[in-house]
Design a protein around this motif. Structure first.
Motif, mmCIF file in Angstrom:
data_model
loop_
_atom_site.group_PDB
_atom_site.id
_atom_site.type_symbol
_atom_site.label_atom_id
_atom_site.label_comp_id
_atom_site.label_asym_id
_atom_site.label_seq_id
_atom_site.Cartn_x
_atom_site.Cartn_y
_atom_site.Cartn_z
ATOM 1 N N UNK A 1 10.107 1.754 -10.625
ATOM 2 C CA UNK A 1 10.985 2.894 -10.397
ATOM 3 C C UNK A 1 11.709 3.317 -11.661
ATOM 4 N N UNK A 2 11.866 2.364 -12.588
ATOM 5 C CA UNK A 2 12.590 2.558 -13.850
ATOM 6 C C UNK A 2 13.027 3.981 -14.137
ATOM 7 N N UNK A 3 14.218 4.342 -13.699
ATOM 8 C CA UNK A 3 14.631 5.733 -13.818
ATOM 9 C C UNK A 3 14.811 6.163 -15.274
ATOM 10 N N UNK A 4 14.989 5.191 -16.180
ATOM 11 C CA UNK A 4 15.205 5.582 -17.564
ATOM 12 C C UNK A 4 13.900 5.901 -18.292
ATOM 13 N N UNK A 5 12.762 5.377 -17.818
ATOM 14 C CA UNK A 5 11.511 5.650 -18.518
ATOM 15 C C UNK A 5 10.570 6.533 -17.706
ATOM 16 N N UNK A 6 10.415 6.251 -16.400
ATOM 17 C CA UNK A 6 9.487 7.088 -15.629
ATOM 18 C C UNK A 6 10.222 7.784 -14.480
ATOM 19 N N UNK A 7 11.482 8.092 -14.713
ATOM 20 C CA UNK A 7 12.308 8.913 -13.819
ATOM 21 C C UNK A 7 12.080 8.675 -12.324
ATOM 22 N N UNK A 8 12.083 7.429 -11.920
ATOM 23 C CA UNK A 8 12.011 7.161 -10.487
ATOM 24 C C UNK A 8 10.651 6.709 -10.005
ATOM 25 N N UNK A 9 9.611 6.837 -10.846
ATOM 26 C CA UNK A 9 8.299 6.317 -10.483
ATOM 27 C C UNK A 9 7.754 6.920 -9.210
ATOM 28 N N UNK A 10 7.306 6.059 -8.295
ATOM 29 C CA UNK A 10 6.585 6.580 -7.129
ATOM 30 C C UNK A 10 7.490 7.333 -6.161
ATOM 31 N N UNK A 11 8.828 7.200 -6.263
ATOM 32 C CA UNK A 11 9.696 7.981 -5.365
ATOM 33 C C UNK A 11 10.117 9.309 -5.990
ATOM 34 N N UNK A 12 9.566 9.612 -7.174
ATOM 35 C CA UNK A 12 10.017 10.799 -7.905
ATOM 36 C C UNK A 12 9.879 12.078 -7.093
ATOM 37 N N UNK A 13 8.748 12.261 -6.431
ATOM 38 C CA UNK A 13 8.490 13.527 -5.737
ATOM 39 C C UNK A 13 8.952 13.505 -4.295
ATOM 40 N N UNK A 14 9.783 12.550 -3.934
ATOM 41 C CA UNK A 14 10.248 12.493 -2.546
ATOM 42 C C UNK A 14 11.675 12.980 -2.475
ATOM 43 N N UNK A 15 11.986 13.700 -1.397
ATOM 44 C CA UNK A 15 13.347 14.197 -1.233
ATOM 45 C C UNK A 15 13.700 14.101 0.241
ATOM 46 N N UNK A 16 14.958 14.294 0.524
ATOM 47 C CA UNK A 16 15.392 14.327 1.911
ATOM 48 C C UNK A 16 15.160 13.007 2.619
ATOM 49 N N UNK A 17 14.707 13.107 3.862
ATOM 50 C CA UNK A 17 14.614 11.909 4.705
ATOM 51 C C UNK A 17 13.522 10.968 4.240
ATOM 52 N N UNK B 1 3.297 4.069 -9.309
ATOM 53 C CA UNK B 1 2.482 3.461 -8.269
ATOM 54 C C UNK B 1 1.602 2.355 -8.801
ATOM 55 N N UNK B 2 1.005 2.592 -9.984
ATOM 56 C CA UNK B 2 0.155 1.569 -10.601
ATOM 57 C C UNK B 2 0.967 0.323 -10.920
ATOM 58 N N UNK C 1 0.827 -1.197 0.000
ATOM 59 C CA UNK C 1 0.000 0.000 0.000
ATOM 60 C C UNK C 1 0.870 1.258 0.000
ATOM 61 N N UNK C 2 2.032 1.178 0.668
ATOM 62 C CA UNK C 2 2.910 2.343 0.762
ATOM 63 C C UNK C 2 3.304 2.886 -0.590
ATOM 64 N N UNK D 1 2.643 6.830 -5.017
ATOM 65 C CA UNK D 1 2.441 7.190 -6.410
ATOM 66 C C UNK D 1 1.228 8.093 -6.594
ATOM 67 N N UNK D 2 0.164 7.818 -5.836
ATOM 68 C CA UNK D 2 -1.064 8.605 -6.011
ATOM 69 C C UNK D 2 -0.911 10.004 -5.435
ATOM 70 N N UNK D 3 -0.333 10.088 -4.227
ATOM 71 C CA UNK D 3 -0.397 11.355 -3.490
ATOM 72 C C UNK D 3 0.593 12.389 -4.014
ATOM 73 N N UNK D 4 1.508 11.995 -4.920
ATOM 74 C CA UNK D 4 2.525 12.952 -5.355
ATOM 75 C C UNK D 4 2.004 13.954 -6.366
ATOM 76 N N UNK D 5 0.827 13.704 -6.930
ATOM 77 C CA UNK D 5 0.260 14.602 -7.942
ATOM 78 C C UNK D 5 1.211 14.753 -9.120
ATOM 79 N N UNK D 6 1.663 13.623 -9.628
ATOM 80 C CA UNK D 6 2.605 13.632 -10.736
ATOM 81 C C UNK D 6 2.308 12.397 -11.577
ATOM 82 N N UNK D 7 2.264 12.577 -12.905
ATOM 83 C CA UNK D 7 1.826 11.466 -13.745
ATOM 84 C C UNK D 7 2.836 10.319 -13.739
#
Lengths: 194, 369
Positions: free
Chosen positions: B241-257, B170-171, B152-153, B158-164
């Motif tokens: 996460x595939x950084x080459x196609x979806x640039x990090x996927x569900x962790x894309x909008x996360x930074x720092x800790x 996330x999907x 679920x995490x 993926x949903x809450x980041x407001x980023x396609x």
């Protein structure tokens, strides 16, 4: 019951009630699904308190691990969150459901307080009885499933398979029966050369 | 609740936490250096602590510490229009179940407090402390329950980041993890049938008395290794996460800790999966030639103190864990990423039928013998 068990019950029960209320009142569907997850985990805690260990784990595997994920999956596919209805006059349906909730809560509380003769037979598990602790364990569960109810279990699994196949057929329509239009060799070679 | 039980449980919990956090730092270092060596590079070796004009770099082992400090001081960025509450909750939902799942992993043999400084008598008495945080009667199923909750995490992240891109990640994560949970669970059913129990400590005991599980259930071992890699979303199954196609996927909008917590959760999962492989297939803390009473190997017998035997068992478990982790790293840096349709096909068309076949064959063999 020891103090630890009682406090465990009250913590899990409070979390279960609070998250269930959030689930039904939340406008944002993902948040509702998230609080449903909290509710399911609290419910699993209550099952552990009732010695239903196997049920608790199955609850977590099936509901928390699969059902909630599929809910979230579907909500994510559907797309943007719909705007909540404007808070106008409460509709008849709302009043009716609130009244129903009050009636059911009252009835359950009345029964749980011990005034209902139907629930007099329910006892908590006394620690002296050995079989009682085994009631919700893996062995008791599998014995009930595979000795007592193996035929209904298999019948239900066939029914579920039929339902899944039927759902796929309905979703796909009749397209899969139609033969693919044969293309001429010339067209194919042109396509391949592109 | 008596005092010794409480204190020993707290010590065991602290041990597990210290262990997995230490593993986290060391694995980060090993992963980078190993990747660099496989790809004929040097890897990060410069970050160090300056002491008296000398740079104490320890071959790059200080780099994870520098990373941690950087993560702590970095701006915690939440994208505009994101769901702030869910955005903050997602890393916790992803990481807490993994830590909780360590509760059922036995990391050593039982310790008899009365006999710690003598050779274990044939009928030991007194208080016994199992080196396992919780002995629950659903055993290994608890690991699956917790692993399933962790899915679920990433979906919520993926949903809450407001980023396609995050949404697509996330999907993919949700679909992939739900698919592989089925094959992962069924791959171990053969082991349950063989060991005739669900309790991990009993499984280890069975393997000590008979033979290691990997020799009797090789298909289950391979299926579990594959399925757990997919469940951890590591290469070659890292399309979420595939950084080459979806640039990090569900962790894309996360930074720092928050980003660091996601990455920590990935390493915790790695350690957990490796620990499950050790206790289910590699005999847990068992070392051939070492019994509860001391060394007994090819006619050479040397009785040992019970405490020393327990310590050696703990060390053996950790060495096996490190070896399995090494195997996981080698797989990670050898195989390129699969496509999403290949991942789905692998799960439903190959792993699931193979797991069912494994259950069937195991059942037939057990009935025949």
């Amino acid at each position: 019951m020891s103090i630890a068990a009682i406090s465990f019950f009250f913590v899990c029960g409070a979390v279960a009630i609070a998250s269930a209320l959030i689930t039904v009142t939340q406008n944002n569907p993902i948040r509702a699904a998230f609080s449903l997850l909290a509710h399911i985990i609290a419910l699993a805690g209550l099952f552990i308190g009732l010695q239903g260990h196997f049920l608790a784990v199955i609850q977590l595997i099936i509901y928390a691990g699969v059902v909630v994920v599929l809910f979230i999956f579907t909500i994510m596919y559907i797309g943007p969150v719909p705007k909540p209805e404007s808070a106008g006059r409460p509709s008849f349906a709302k009043l009716f459901s609130i009244a129903g909730m009050v009636v059911v809560t009252g009835a359950v509380t009345y029964a749980a307080l011990g005034y209902s003769p139907a629930l007099k037979g329910l006892n908590t598990c006394p620690e002296a009885v050995a079989e009682c602790g085994q009631f919700g364990g893996v062995e008791a569960f599998s014995a009930a499933l595979f000795r007592g109810g193996v035929v209904p279990f298999e019948l239900i699994s066939i029914l579920l398979t039929v339902a899944v196949v039927g759902a796929i057929m309905v979703a796909r329509g009749r397209l899969i029966y139609r033969e693919k239009p044969r293309r001429k060799k010339q067209e194919l070679s042109i396509e391949n050369n592109r | 609740m008596d005092m010794i039980l409480l204190v020993s449980t707290l010590i065991k919990i602290a041990f597990i936490l210290v262990l997995i956090l230490t593993f986290n730092v060391v694995l980060l270092w090993v992963e980078r250096r190993l990747a660099a060596m496989i790809q004929d590079r040097i890897g990060p070796v410069r970050a160090g602590i300056p002491i008296f004009g000398y740079n104490l770099a320890l071959k790059g082992l200080v780099q994870p510490v520098a990373d941690a400090i950087k993560s702590l001081w970095k701006e915690d960025f939440v994208p505009p229009n994101a769901d702030k509450f869910l955005h903050a909750m997602a890393p916790l939902v992803a990481v807490i179940p993994v830590i909780v799942a360590f509760a059922v992993i036995p990391f050593g043999s039982s310790l008899y407090l009365n006999h710690a400084f003598e050779v274990l008598p044939p009928e030991p008495t007194g208080r016994v402390i199992p080196l396992q945080v919780a002995t629950m009667n659903f055993g290994i199923l608890f690991v699956f329950a917790m692993g399933g909750t962790g899915v679920v995490g990433s979906a919520i992240a993926g949903y809450s980041s407001n980023n396609k891109f995050s949404l697509v990640g996330g999907l993919r994560a949700a679909g992939q993890m739900v698919s592989y949970e089925v094959a992962l669970g069924l791959s171990l059913v053969g082991c349950f049938m063989l060991y005739n129990t669900l309790l991990i400590e009993d499984m280890v005991r069975w393997q000590i008395e008979n033979v290691w599980g990997i020799f009797l259930q090789p298909i289950a071992f391979i299926l579990f290794l594959t399925g757990s890699t997919a469940e951890m979303k590591r290469v070659p199954f890292d399309v979420p996460e595939a950084e080459a196609e979806i640039v990090g996927g569900f962790v894309l909008e996360y930074s720092g800790m928050k980003f660091a917590i996601f990455k920590m959760g990935e390493y915790f999962e790695l350690v957990l999966a490796s620990a499950v492989i050790v206790v289910l297939f590699l005999g847990g803390h068992h070392l051939p030639g070492l019994t509860d009473r001391g060394i007994d190997f090819l006619g050479f017998a040397q009785p040992l103190w019970h405490g020393a035997v327990v310590a050696i068992h703990l060390g053996v478990f950790l060495v096996k864990l490190v070896l399995v982790l090494w195997l996981q790293f080698m797989i990670r840096w050898t195989i390129p990423r699969f496509r999403y349709d290949q991942i789905m096909k692998l799960s439903w068309r190959y792993m699931l039928p193979l797991a069912l076949l494994n259950i069937f064959v195991t059942g037939v063999v057990i009935m025949a013998l």
